[in-house]
Design an enzyme around this catalytic site. Structure first.
Site, short mmCIF file in Angstrom:
data_model
loop_
_atom_site.label_atom_id
_atom_site.label_comp_id
_atom_site.label_asym_id
_atom_site.label_seq_id
_atom_site.Cartn_x
_atom_site.Cartn_y
_atom_site.Cartn_z
CB THR A 187 -1.87 7.11 -3.24
OG1 THR A 187 -1.31 5.91 -3.20
CG2 THR A 187 -1.10 8.27 -3.54
NE ARG B 213 -2.45 0.83 3.72
CZ ARG B 213 -3.09 1.31 4.80
NH1 ARG B 213 -4.36 1.23 4.64
NH2 ARG B 213 -2.59 1.70 5.87
#
Ligand code: PRP
Ligand code: URA
Length: 209
Positions: A108, A104
């Site tokens: 963002t 991840r």
């Protein structure tokens, strides 16, 4: 809409509390995740099909039940999903394991796929996606899309801790996918961490922080 099952067996709840505890070290954390994955495997396989088999006991011949040999694929999302594989394989030793590598992006929060290697016959297998954390749902959503794109048809998602945001996302994007959790937590914080959660599952499993 996919169903959400919270597998709140007392043993699962007890062990999850120690997984959450920030004072639990890497070795114990890994052992506990392994044990909870095994307990969840027990619950999640409750409806596996059975068939008759003749067996000779010391007393007489009788008909008894054995698993009908449903093909299963375990799909850990790297890295943290790896922590759940051995516990599952303890109960499902014939399962094949496919890997989806996602991280991840910390800015963002969007998942980035960096690796995928799956059993060839995924369209014939019941696939169980493994990841301890279902936060925004971005990673699980991407992994499930990847599996579907490659022919995956029967897919379930098994996580330790889920946030309402992640659960809703999977339910909306993949209404055919049932979700299994050890606990449903309150919310996400501003950094996309589950609250109260257990922190960064990958770092705690592999001791990288
Ligand atoms: C963590 C976790 C999930 C994902 C959940 O992985 O293991 O894969 O975040 O968050 P999401 O639902 O918002 O996508 P991370 O990206 O930290 O990678 P790692 O497993 O390699 O540590
Ligand atoms: N990923 C983690 O490892 N933990 C969280 O709480 C959210 C995403």
């Amino acid at each position: 809409m996919g169903n959400v099952h919270v597998l709140d067996h007392p043993l699962i709840q007890h062990k999850l509390t120690y997984i959450r505890d920030k004072n639990t070290g890497t070795k114990e954390f890994r052992e506990l995740v392994d044990e909870v994955a095994m307990l969840m495997a027990f619950e999640i396989t409750r409806n596996l099909p059975l068939q008759d088999q003749t067996v000779e006991t010391p007393v007489m011949e009788t008909k008894a039940k054995v698993l009908a040999g449903k093909k299963i694929g375990l799909i850990p999302i790297l890295r943290a999903g790896l922590g759940m594989v051995d516990g599952m394989l303890n109960l499902l030793p014939a399962a094949r394991v496919g890997h989806v590598g996602l991280y991840r992006d910390p800015e963002t929060l969007e998942p980035v796929e960096y690796y995928i290697k799956l059993p060839k016959d995924i369209s014939e297998r019941e696939l169980i996606v493994l990841d301890p954390m279902l936060a925004t749902g971005g990673s699980a959503n991407d992994a499930i899309h990847s599996l579907k794109k490659r022919g995956g048809k029967q897919i379930r998602l098994m996580c330790l801790v889920g946030a309402p945001e992640g659960v809703e996302r999977i339910q909306q994007e993949h209404p055919d996918v049932d979700i299994y959790l050890a606990a449903m937590d309150e919310k996400l914080n501003d950094h996309g961490y589950i609250v109260p959660g257990l922190g960064d599952a990958g770092d705690r499993l592999f001791g990288t922080k």
